[in-house]
Scaffold this motif. Structure first.
Motif, PDB file in Angstrom:
ATOM      1  N   UNK A  18       0.846  -1.192   0.000  1.00 34.38           N
ATOM      2  CA  UNK A  18       0.000   0.000   0.000  1.00 34.38           C
ATOM      3  C   UNK A  18       0.879   1.238   0.000  1.00 34.38           C
ATOM      4  N   UNK A  19       0.580   2.192  -0.860  1.00 39.57           N
ATOM      5  CA  UNK A  19       1.385   3.404  -1.024  1.00 39.57           C
ATOM      6  C   UNK A  19       0.620   4.605  -0.480  1.00 39.57           C
ATOM      7  N   UNK A  20       1.265   5.324   0.446  1.00 32.79           N
ATOM      8  CA  UNK A  20       0.708   6.536   1.047  1.00 32.79           C
ATOM      9  C   UNK A  20       1.546   7.723   0.569  1.00 32.79           C
ATOM     10  N   UNK A  21       1.059   8.505  -0.388  1.00 28.56           N
ATOM     11  CA  UNK A  21       1.859   9.596  -0.959  1.00 28.56           C
ATOM     12  C   UNK A  21       1.718  10.898  -0.176  1.00 28.56           C
ATOM     13  N   UNK A  22       2.542  11.865  -0.553  1.00 25.41           N
ATOM     14  CA  UNK A  22       2.552  13.156   0.119  1.00 25.41           C
ATOM     15  C   UNK A  22       1.387  14.048  -0.233  1.00 25.41           C
ATOM     16  N   UNK A  23       0.693  13.750  -1.316  1.00 22.70           N
ATOM     17  CA  UNK A  23      -0.490  14.497  -1.740  1.00 22.70           C
ATOM     18  C   UNK A  23      -1.467  13.500  -2.350  1.00 22.70           C
ATOM     19  N   UNK A  24      -2.758  13.757  -2.186  1.00 21.44           N
ATOM     20  CA  UNK A  24      -3.758  13.006  -2.928  1.00 21.44           C
ATOM     21  C   UNK A  24      -4.040  11.611  -2.410  1.00 21.44           C
ATOM     22  N   UNK A  25      -4.627  10.801  -3.312  1.00 21.98           N
ATOM     23  CA  UNK A  25      -5.113   9.482  -2.947  1.00 21.98           C
ATOM     24  C   UNK A  25      -3.981   8.468  -2.826  1.00 21.98           C
ATOM     25  N   UNK A  26      -4.278   7.387  -2.128  1.00 24.23           N
ATOM     26  CA  UNK A  26      -3.346   6.266  -2.011  1.00 24.23           C
ATOM     27  C   UNK A  26      -3.404   5.414  -3.279  1.00 24.23           C
ATOM     28  N   UNK A  27      -2.463   4.462  -3.342  1.00 19.03           N
ATOM     29  CA  UNK A  27      -2.467   3.485  -4.429  1.00 19.03           C
ATOM     30  C   UNK A  27      -1.776   2.224  -3.927  1.00 19.03           C
ATOM     31  N   UNK A  28      -1.532   1.282  -4.805  1.00 23.48           N
ATOM     32  CA  UNK A  28      -0.736   0.102  -4.494  1.00 23.48           C
ATOM     33  C   UNK A  28       0.343  -0.056  -5.552  1.00 23.48           C
ATOM     34  N   UNK A  29       1.398  -0.771  -5.203  1.00 24.50           N
ATOM     35  CA  UNK A  29       2.441  -1.018  -6.207  1.00 24.50           C
ATOM     36  C   UNK A  29       1.882  -1.845  -7.358  1.00 24.50           C
ATOM     37  N   UNK A  30       0.948  -2.733  -7.065  1.00 26.81           N
ATOM     38  CA  UNK A  30       0.365  -3.543  -8.125  1.00 26.81           C
ATOM     39  C   UNK A  30      -0.415  -2.716  -9.135  1.00 26.81           C
ATOM     40  N   UNK A  31      -1.086  -1.673  -8.663  1.00 22.65           N
ATOM     41  CA  UNK A  31      -1.832  -0.818  -9.576  1.00 22.65           C
ATOM     42  C   UNK A  31      -0.917  -0.013 -10.480  1.00 22.65           C
ATOM     43  N   UNK A  32       0.263   0.326  -9.980  1.00 23.58           N
ATOM     44  CA  UNK A  32       1.185   1.170 -10.734  1.00 23.58           C
ATOM     45  C   UNK A  32       2.203   0.386 -11.555  1.00 23.58           C
ATOM     46  N   UNK A  33       2.517  -0.829 -11.153  1.00 26.32           N
ATOM     47  CA  UNK A  33       3.601  -1.595 -11.796  1.00 26.32           C
ATOM     48  C   UNK A  33       3.450  -1.734 -13.308  1.00 26.32           C
TER      49      UNK A  33
END
Length: 218
Positions: A192-207
């Protein structure tokens, strides 16, 4: 309630309850920054990631138990506007990447190197230096022994791409390379990815989009 990671400035925090760690996410203005409060469930110790702005909101999030530490992910001003005020109110020790600490106008008690461990109570997080958005940005990885990893990426990784490298092709190549080798190559799709701005994501969604990011150059 199910954690979504969707927060708005002036709105309530969203809380991700894990077995050993509670993660509270709040958005603060004026640049819609995310701040994260981590609480060790066993000890009650707390740590704040990015005292970005809006000191009253951050102190309300922290609550009466205070914090032992505050980590600044990188030197850009929108991530430390409330740092001095939070430190003054709590006495927290400050952490930042060694190569960004000089650009943060609040003394860094603990300069962080790549691979260092930062603890909040009984919970350990690993710092990873990601070069490109700034020289000393750090991501924090909690490799949850009861589940999947959780990664706090500052401004180095967002849904849809890496952080801004201001049109510098060398900085972009460096950041994309570090994000790939230190995050995507080492962690699972469920991370699970928690960024400095905006919504979260996952590495699987971005890979699946890494090659697209390289081709477009940002």
């Amino acid at each position: 309630m199910t954690y979504s990671g969707v927060v708005k400035v002036g709105g309530a925090a969203d809380v991700h309850e894990l077995t050993a760690l509670m993660i509270s996410k709040v958005a603060v203005g004026p640049m819609n920054n995310n701040a994260y409060l981590l609480r060790c469930r066993e000890s009650g110790a707390q740590m704040l990631i990015d005292a970005a702005n809006d000191t009253p909101t951050l102190l309300q999030l922290i609550g009466p138990d205070s914090i032992a530490s505050v980590v600044t992910t990188h030197r850009h001003g929108d991530h430390w506007q409330s740092l001095q005020a939070v430190v003054d109110a709590t006495g927290a020790r400050t952490y930042a990447g060694r190569y960004d600490a000089g650009g943060i106008p609040v003394a860094t008690d603990v300069p962080v190197e790549d691979g260092d461990t930062i603890r909040v109570g009984q919970v350990a997080l690993t710092a990873r230096r990601l070069i490109g958005h700034t020289p000393g940005s750090i991501a924090l990885i909690y490799d949850d022994p009861h589940g999947h990893p959780h990664v706090f990426t500052g401004d180095c990784l967002f849904p849809g791409g890496v952080g801004n490298t201001h049109g510098d092709p060398e900085a972009f190549a460096s950041l994309l390379g570090d994000v790939r080798t230190k995050l995507f190559d080492r962690l699972s799709d469920e991370s699970w990815v928690y960024p400095g701005h905006g919504h979260d994501t996952t590495l699987g969604a971005e890979r699946p989009h890494l090659s697209e990011w390289r081709a477009r150059g940002w």
